[in-house]
Scaffold this active site. Structure first.
Site, PDB file in Angstrom:
ATOM      1  N   ASN A   7       0.876  -1.168   0.000  1.00 16.86           N
ATOM      2  CA  ASN A   7       0.000   0.000   0.000  1.00 16.86           C
ATOM      3  C   ASN A   7       0.914   1.220   0.000  1.00 16.86           C
ATOM      4  OD1 ASN A   7      -1.817   2.060   0.516  1.00 16.86           O
ATOM      5  ND2 ASN A   7      -2.912   0.972   2.127  1.00 16.86           N
ATOM      6  N   ARG A  94      -2.319  -1.767  -3.830  1.00 18.42           N
ATOM      7  CA  ARG A  94      -3.364  -0.745  -3.801  1.00 18.42           C
ATOM      8  C   ARG A  94      -3.047   0.270  -4.894  1.00 18.42           C
ATOM      9  NH1 ARG A  94      -3.430   4.662  -0.443  1.00 18.42           N
ATOM     10  NH2 ARG A  94      -5.530   5.394  -0.861  1.00 18.42           N
ATOM     11  N   HIS A 183     -10.997   5.804  -1.490  1.00 15.25           N
ATOM     12  CA  HIS A 183     -11.056   5.075  -0.214  1.00 15.25           C
ATOM     13  C   HIS A 183     -12.007   3.879  -0.295  1.00 15.25           C
ATOM     14  CE1 HIS A 183      -9.861   9.068   1.903  1.00 15.25           C
ATOM     15  NE2 HIS A 183      -8.790   8.354   1.659  1.00 15.25           N
ATOM     16  N   GLY A 211      -8.944  10.338   7.793  1.00 10.00           N
ATOM     17  CA  GLY A 211      -7.498  10.245   7.966  1.00 10.00           C
ATOM     18  C   GLY A 211      -6.893  11.557   7.514  1.00 10.00           C
ATOM     19  N   ASN A 212      -5.711  11.506   6.872  1.00  8.96           N
ATOM     20  CA  ASN A 212      -5.194  12.726   6.265  1.00  8.96           C
ATOM     21  C   ASN A 212      -6.059  13.094   5.067  1.00  8.96           C
ATOM     22  OD1 ASN A 212      -3.219  14.862   6.103  1.00  8.96           O
ATOM     23  ND2 ASN A 212      -2.464  13.858   4.264  1.00  8.96           N
ATOM     24  N   GLY A 213      -6.532  12.052   4.359  1.00 10.67           N
ATOM     25  CA  GLY A 213      -7.589  12.216   3.372  1.00 10.67           C
ATOM     26  C   GLY A 213      -8.899  11.788   4.008  1.00 10.67           C
ATOM     27  N   ARG A 242      -6.160  19.205   2.113  1.00 13.53           N
ATOM     28  CA  ARG A 242      -7.058  19.476   0.995  1.00 13.53           C
ATOM     29  C   ARG A 242      -8.269  20.271   1.474  1.00 13.53           C
ATOM     30  NH1 ARG A 242      -7.055  13.332  -0.346  1.00 13.53           N
ATOM     31  NH2 ARG A 242      -4.996  13.044  -1.282  1.00 13.53           N
ATOM     32  N   ASP A 283      -2.119  17.797  11.054  1.00  7.31           N
ATOM     33  CA  ASP A 283      -2.295  16.677  11.989  1.00  7.31           C
ATOM     34  C   ASP A 283      -3.359  17.037  13.024  1.00  7.31           C
ATOM     35  OD1 ASP A 283      -1.910  14.824  14.242  1.00  7.31           O
ATOM     36  OD2 ASP A 283      -0.062  14.235  13.231  1.00  7.31           O
ATOM     37  N   ARG A 285      -4.023  15.787  15.820  1.00  8.65           N
ATOM     38  CA  ARG A 285      -3.510  15.830  17.203  1.00  8.65           C
ATOM     39  C   ARG A 285      -2.949  17.206  17.530  1.00  8.65           C
ATOM     40  NH1 ARG A 285      -0.203  10.373  16.033  1.00  8.65           N
ATOM     41  NH2 ARG A 285       0.026  11.626  14.139  1.00  8.65           N
ATOM     42  N   GLY A 331      -7.534   6.948  10.801  1.00  8.79           N
ATOM     43  CA  GLY A 331      -6.764   7.527  11.903  1.00  8.79           C
ATOM     44  C   GLY A 331      -7.527   8.435  12.838  1.00  8.79           C
ATOM     45  N   ASN A 335      -9.491   7.271  16.450  1.00  8.25           N
ATOM     46  CA  ASN A 335      -8.719   7.707  17.615  1.00  8.25           C
ATOM     47  C   ASN A 335      -9.163   9.012  18.257  1.00  8.25           C
ATOM     48  OD1 ASN A 335      -6.619   5.569  17.615  1.00  8.25           O
ATOM     49  ND2 ASN A 335      -6.161   6.402  15.585  1.00  8.25           N
ATOM     50  N   GLU A 385      -7.222  -2.046   5.240  1.00 10.14           N
ATOM     51  CA  GLU A 385      -7.166  -2.079   3.783  1.00 10.14           C
ATOM     52  C   GLU A 385      -6.267  -3.206   3.291  1.00 10.14           C
ATOM     53  OE1 GLU A 385      -7.502   2.271   1.986  1.00 10.14           O
ATOM     54  OE2 GLU A 385      -6.144   2.230   3.687  1.00 10.14           O
TER      55      GLU A 385
END
Length: 398
Positions: A7, A94, A183, A211-213, A242, A283, A285, A331, A335, A385
């Site tokens: 991936n 992937r 995704h 996630g980040n996307g 984005r 991020d 977090r 992510g 979380n 995935e």
């Protein structure tokens, strides 16, 4: 049957080795910061249910060098899991964009590679890297079947009324301009987990991959019927860098009045916007930390992020004519306790009521965090995935 799943991202390679049909990986790992100072590899082996981890710091110049390092970890040393590259029966890749050509796992041929190449412009951060890893894997594992699993494949069931844009028909027929969605491998995996948990094949599910996307998908009876990402992965929800949905007039305005080039606009919307542009970091977090310190920009970023998701939930409740369950995954979805709560706040009119204590108790396995008396189940489902790719490869070969 040993199936290695690759991936690959723009600067990373995630991998897992499965001895199918087992659902548990033999080993897994991550090659991070490829081509960037501070490259490292994390490799974990799982003998008899234990976990043995190895970490290596070394500059990794490219994805080819990264895969060579992976092969060495798989086949050399005390914790080797294969004797030679010939022990790998198949390599599952992937691939982000498959256009309209692919609706399932596909054996990679020269013709398939040509199609992947044609789609470079639609997924410029991912398809070229995916293609490179296919070529390197062909050399590294010459006796293995190379198989592509496309992020867009799950969304091939979206009806025409949902995937077509309201522009002249020639732009679809001649240029392929339509909603493709992304995704898909993740949405397919988590929705199947939810359907099994519900015991309800005929179900109405909203899957939220954060996630980040980020993307959100409406799934009816196990099939995607609409999704937030469109022609490319820029559309829909607010993401790490984005922008998500934006009025196209903004682009015309910046070109006409500020002299922006197409390249500058692409960089702005793909790499400088989202959480980073509004809150100061890509991020979540970091954004939560900044918001906790009272930074107004970070607080606004959190509000925008949650609001966009809520808006799509309302739209997809209409598309599905009701909801059985919503899923949080990836992510941030798995979380971030506070973001799950913010998204579900004031959605009780739809039957969505979160249990604050259950929400805080998630420990990495599928969990229902909804109130017992709510009509809609709220599930946190860890995505996998890599296993989904391995399973699709295994089914194809059998």
């Amino acid at each position: 049957m040993n199936i290695l799943v690759i991936n690959s991202g723009s600067s990373s390679i995630k991998y897992q080795l499965f001895k199918m049909p087992s659902t548990q990986p033999v080993c897994s790992g991550l090659v991070e910061r490829i081509g960037i100072e501070g490259s490292f590899i994390k490799h974990s082996v799982f003998p008899a249910g234990e976990k043995l981890s190895i970490e290596k710091d070394a500059f990794i110049s490219g994805h080819g060098e990264g895969l060579k390092q992976v092969l060495a970890l798989l086949s050399e040393g005390l914790h080797a899991v294969i004797a030679s590259p010939g022990d790998i029966a198949a390599v599952g890749h992937r691939v982000v964009h498959g256009g309209e050509h692919f609706s399932g796992a596909t054996l990679i041929t020269d013709q398939v590679k040509k199609q992947i190449k044609k789609l470079f412009s639609l997924a410029p951060l991912h398809n070229p890297v995916n293609y490179k890893c296919i070529e390197v894997a062909e050399q590294t594992f010459p006796s293995a079947k190379q198989i592509a699993v496309f992020d867009t494949a799950f969304h091939q069931t979206i009806p025409e009324a949902a995937y077509r844009y309201a522009i002249p028909e020639q732009y679809y027929s001649e240029h392929g301009i339509r909603v493709y969605g992304f995704h898909g491998t993740s949405h397919k995996y988590v929705s199947e987990q939810a359907i099994n948990w519900l015991g309800k094949p005929h179900s109405k599910i909203i899957s939220i991959h954060l996630g980040n996307g980020c993307s959100i998908t409406a799934i009816k009876d196990g099939k995607s019927i609409d999704t937030s990402m469109g022609f490319g992965p820029l559309n829909g929800l607010m993401m790490g860098t984005r922008s998500g949905d934006i009025d196209p007039s903004v682009i015309f305005h910046l070109m006409e009045h500020s002299g922006y080039t197409l390249e500058q606009l692409s960089t702005l919307l793909n790499k400088q916007s989202g959480l980073l542009g509004v809150g100061g970091s890509s991020d979540m977090r970091d954004i939560n930390k900044l918001a906790g310190e009272g930074k107004d920009k970070a607080k606004l970023a959190l509000k925008l992020y949650a609001y966009r998701i809520k808006k799509f939930i309302g739209a997809y409740a209409a598309s599905l004519n009701g909801i059985d369950t919503i899923i949080f995954t990836a992510g941030v979805g798995e979380n971030d306790v506070e973001m799950r709560a913010a998204v579900c706040d004031e959605l009780d009119y739809l039957g969505i009521k979160i249990d604050k204590d259950k929400n805080k108790s998630y420990q990495g396995e599928l969990l229902d965090i909804g109130m017992d008396d709510a009509s809609v189940r709220i599930l946190v489902v860890p995505t996998n995935e890599e296993y989904e790719i391995a399973n699709q490869c295994f089914k194809l070969l059998n």
